[in-house]
Motif scaffolding. Structure first.
Motif, PDB file in Angstrom:
ATOM      1  N   ASN A  45      38.873  43.029  32.064  1.00 50.63           N
ATOM      2  CA  ASN A  45      39.486  41.995  31.233  1.00 50.63           C
ATOM      3  C   ASN A  45      40.951  42.342  30.930  1.00 50.63           C
ATOM      4  O   ASN A  45      41.823  41.471  30.954  1.00 50.63           O
ATOM      5  CB  ASN A  45      38.682  41.822  29.932  1.00 50.63           C
ATOM      6  CG  ASN A  45      39.131  40.620  29.141  1.00 50.63           C
ATOM      7  OD1 ASN A  45      39.436  39.582  29.707  1.00 50.63           O
ATOM      8  ND2 ASN A  45      39.172  40.766  27.836  1.00 50.63           N
ATOM      9  N   GLY A  46      41.227  43.609  30.655  1.00 48.35           N
ATOM     10  CA  GLY A  46      42.601  44.049  30.398  1.00 48.35           C
ATOM     11  C   GLY A  46      43.496  43.847  31.612  1.00 48.35           C
ATOM     12  O   GLY A  46      44.630  43.363  31.499  1.00 48.35           O
ATOM     13  N   ILE A  47      42.991  44.201  32.787  1.00 51.80           N
ATOM     14  CA  ILE A  47      43.750  44.004  34.030  1.00 51.80           C
ATOM     15  C   ILE A  47      43.988  42.515  34.256  1.00 51.80           C
ATOM     16  O   ILE A  47      45.087  42.098  34.627  1.00 51.80           O
ATOM     17  CB  ILE A  47      43.000  44.621  35.237  1.00 51.80           C
ATOM     18  CG1 ILE A  47      43.010  46.143  35.143  1.00 51.80           C
ATOM     19  CG2 ILE A  47      43.598  44.169  36.563  1.00 51.80           C
ATOM     20  CD1 ILE A  47      44.368  46.795  35.246  1.00 51.80           C
ATOM     21  N   SER A  48      42.966  41.703  34.005  1.00 49.54           N
ATOM     22  CA  SER A  48      43.104  40.253  34.188  1.00 49.54           C
ATOM     23  C   SER A  48      44.197  39.677  33.295  1.00 49.54           C
ATOM     24  O   SER A  48      44.949  38.790  33.719  1.00 49.54           O
ATOM     25  CB  SER A  48      41.779  39.551  33.903  1.00 49.54           C
ATOM     26  OG  SER A  48      40.844  39.866  34.906  1.00 49.54           O
ATOM     27  N   LYS A  49      44.310  40.174  32.080  1.00 52.25           N
ATOM     28  CA  LYS A  49      45.363  39.700  31.174  1.00 52.25           C
ATOM     29  C   LYS A  49      46.746  40.038  31.722  1.00 52.25           C
ATOM     30  O   LYS A  49      47.667  39.226  31.673  1.00 52.25           O
ATOM     31  CB  LYS A  49      45.173  40.289  29.787  1.00 52.25           C
ATOM     32  CG  LYS A  49      44.014  39.674  29.034  1.00 52.25           C
ATOM     33  CD  LYS A  49      43.850  40.283  27.657  1.00 52.25           C
ATOM     34  CE  LYS A  49      42.656  39.670  26.950  1.00 52.25           C
ATOM     35  NZ  LYS A  49      42.470  40.216  25.605  1.00 52.25           N
ATOM     36  N   HIS A  50      46.896  41.244  32.248  1.00 51.10           N
ATOM     37  CA  HIS A  50      48.179  41.635  32.847  1.00 51.10           C
ATOM     38  C   HIS A  50      48.491  40.760  34.069  1.00 51.10           C
ATOM     39  O   HIS A  50      49.631  40.348  34.268  1.00 51.10           O
ATOM     40  CB  HIS A  50      48.165  43.108  33.246  1.00 51.10           C
ATOM     41  CG  HIS A  50      48.345  44.043  32.097  1.00 51.10           C
ATOM     42  ND1 HIS A  50      49.498  44.119  31.353  1.00 51.10           N
ATOM     43  CD2 HIS A  50      47.496  44.957  31.556  1.00 51.10           C
ATOM     44  CE1 HIS A  50      49.376  45.038  30.415  1.00 51.10           C
ATOM     45  NE2 HIS A  50      48.153  45.558  30.509  1.00 51.10           N
ATOM     46  N   LYS A  52      47.522  37.711  34.584  1.00 49.43           N
ATOM     47  CA  LYS A  52      47.911  36.370  34.108  1.00 49.43           C
ATOM     48  C   LYS A  52      49.383  36.329  33.694  1.00 49.43           C
ATOM     49  O   LYS A  52      50.066  35.338  33.952  1.00 49.43           O
ATOM     50  CB  LYS A  52      47.015  35.930  32.962  1.00 49.43           C
ATOM     51  CG  LYS A  52      45.621  35.539  33.421  1.00 49.43           C
ATOM     52  CD  LYS A  52      44.833  34.905  32.301  1.00 49.43           C
ATOM     53  CE  LYS A  52      43.408  34.638  32.702  1.00 49.43           C
ATOM     54  NZ  LYS A  52      43.226  33.690  33.736  1.00 49.43           N
ATOM     55  N   VAL A  53      49.867  37.396  33.073  1.00 53.20           N
ATOM     56  CA  VAL A  53      51.295  37.451  32.709  1.00 53.20           C
ATOM     57  C   VAL A  53      52.153  37.458  33.976  1.00 53.20           C
ATOM     58  O   VAL A  53      53.155  36.736  34.075  1.00 53.20           O
ATOM     59  CB  VAL A  53      51.601  38.682  31.823  1.00 53.20           C
ATOM     60  CG1 VAL A  53      53.096  38.841  31.594  1.00 53.20           C
ATOM     61  CG2 VAL A  53      50.864  38.573  30.486  1.00 53.20           C
ATOM     62  N   LEU A  54      51.749  38.257  34.967  1.00 48.51           N
ATOM     63  CA  LEU A  54      52.485  38.295  36.241  1.00 48.51           C
ATOM     64  C   LEU A  54      52.436  36.945  36.947  1.00 48.51           C
ATOM     65  O   LEU A  54      53.428  36.508  37.534  1.00 48.51           O
ATOM     66  CB  LEU A  54      51.923  39.404  37.143  1.00 48.51           C
ATOM     67  CG  LEU A  54      52.183  40.839  36.686  1.00 48.51           C
ATOM     68  CD1 LEU A  54      51.357  41.822  37.511  1.00 48.51           C
ATOM     69  CD2 LEU A  54      53.663  41.178  36.759  1.00 48.51           C
ATOM     70  N   ARG A  62      47.351  34.001  43.013  1.00 50.44           N
ATOM     71  CA  ARG A  62      45.910  34.217  43.129  1.00 50.44           C
ATOM     72  C   ARG A  62      45.370  33.284  44.207  1.00 50.44           C
ATOM     73  O   ARG A  62      45.687  32.107  44.249  1.00 50.44           O
ATOM     74  CB  ARG A  62      45.238  33.912  41.795  1.00 50.44           C
ATOM     75  CG  ARG A  62      43.751  34.146  41.766  1.00 50.44           C
ATOM     76  CD  ARG A  62      43.164  33.749  40.433  1.00 50.44           C
ATOM     77  NE  ARG A  62      43.825  34.406  39.321  1.00 50.44           N
ATOM     78  CZ  ARG A  62      43.329  35.440  38.650  1.00 50.44           C
ATOM     79  NH1 ARG A  62      42.151  35.920  38.977  1.00 50.44           N
ATOM     80  NH2 ARG A  62      43.991  35.978  37.651  1.00 50.44           N
ATOM     81  N   ARG A  63      44.549  33.850  45.062  1.00 54.99           N
ATOM     82  CA  ARG A  63      43.898  33.070  46.111  1.00 54.99           C
ATOM     83  C   ARG A  63      42.396  33.309  45.966  1.00 54.99           C
ATOM     84  O   ARG A  63      41.965  34.456  45.857  1.00 54.99           O
ATOM     85  CB  ARG A  63      44.403  33.562  47.471  1.00 54.99           C
ATOM     86  CG  ARG A  63      44.214  32.618  48.589  1.00 54.99           C
ATOM     87  CD  ARG A  63      44.879  33.100  49.843  1.00 54.99           C
ATOM     88  NE  ARG A  63      44.418  34.455  50.181  1.00 54.99           N
ATOM     89  CZ  ARG A  63      45.073  35.298  50.953  1.00 54.99           C
ATOM     90  NH1 ARG A  63      46.222  34.950  51.475  1.00 54.99           N
ATOM     91  NH2 ARG A  63      44.594  36.482  51.221  1.00 54.99           N
ATOM     92  N   LEU A  70      41.658  37.083  45.204  1.00 62.32           N
ATOM     93  CA  LEU A  70      42.652  37.988  45.768  1.00 62.32           C
ATOM     94  C   LEU A  70      43.987  37.741  45.083  1.00 62.32           C
ATOM     95  O   LEU A  70      44.414  36.599  44.924  1.00 62.32           O
ATOM     96  CB  LEU A  70      42.799  37.771  47.277  1.00 62.32           C
ATOM     97  CG  LEU A  70      41.584  38.122  48.126  1.00 62.32           C
ATOM     98  CD1 LEU A  70      41.832  37.720  49.577  1.00 62.32           C
ATOM     99  CD2 LEU A  70      41.287  39.611  48.042  1.00 62.32           C
ATOM    100  N   ILE A  71      44.631  38.822  44.704  1.00 61.15           N
ATOM    101  CA  ILE A  71      45.935  38.750  44.069  1.00 61.15           C
ATOM    102  C   ILE A  71      46.945  39.294  45.056  1.00 61.15           C
ATOM    103  O   ILE A  71      46.745  40.343  45.674  1.00 61.15           O
ATOM    104  CB  ILE A  71      45.961  39.600  42.771  1.00 61.15           C
ATOM    105  CG1 ILE A  71      44.802  39.238  41.857  1.00 61.15           C
ATOM    106  CG2 ILE A  71      47.298  39.472  42.066  1.00 61.15           C
ATOM    107  CD1 ILE A  71      44.783  37.809  41.391  1.00 61.15           C
TER     108      ILE A  71
END
Length: 111
Positions: A45-50, A52-54, A62-63, A70-71
């Motif tokens: 979840n923490g990685i996902s938040k980062h 989303k900012v990127l 994101r694909r 895939l990012i």
């Protein structure tokens, strides 16, 4: 690119974890979110938040393939940062040139 977009890019790049994520994506190419998370000592979840900012800054895309996300890095927005720094550099160089001219003028007056 407008000032708001430049601010989003700079804010996204200001965080060390996000810079590491971006570096990892550039080095490895499109990567699953779960594989990215393995490189970091934080929750998915923490990685996902980062991420989303990127994404908001346009630095990653994101694909979705089935259930996999895939990012991948998108370095096109980095050009805006380069252009902004180049404009700062050119302003700075103009000021240095003006200072040089002023100092030369003073040297000529002292001769």
């Amino acid at each position: 690119m407008d000032d708001n977009q430049l601010s989003l890019i700079l804010k996204a790049a200001s965080d060390g974890t996000r810079r590491q994520l971006l570096t990892t994506l550039v080095q490895q190419g499109p990567t699953r979110v779960t594989d990215l998370a393995r490189h970091f000592d934080m929750s998915l979840n923490g990685i996902s938040k980062h991420i989303k900012v990127l994404e908001g800054a346009g630095l990653v895309a994101r694909r979705t393939l089935g259930r996999e996300h895939l990012i991948e890095a998108n370095l096109a927005p980095v050009k805006a940062i380069e252009d902004w720094f180049a404009s700062l550099k050119s302003i700075w160089e103009l000021r240095i040139d003006a200072l040089d001219a002023l100092l030369s003028e003073k040297d000529d007056d002292n001769d």
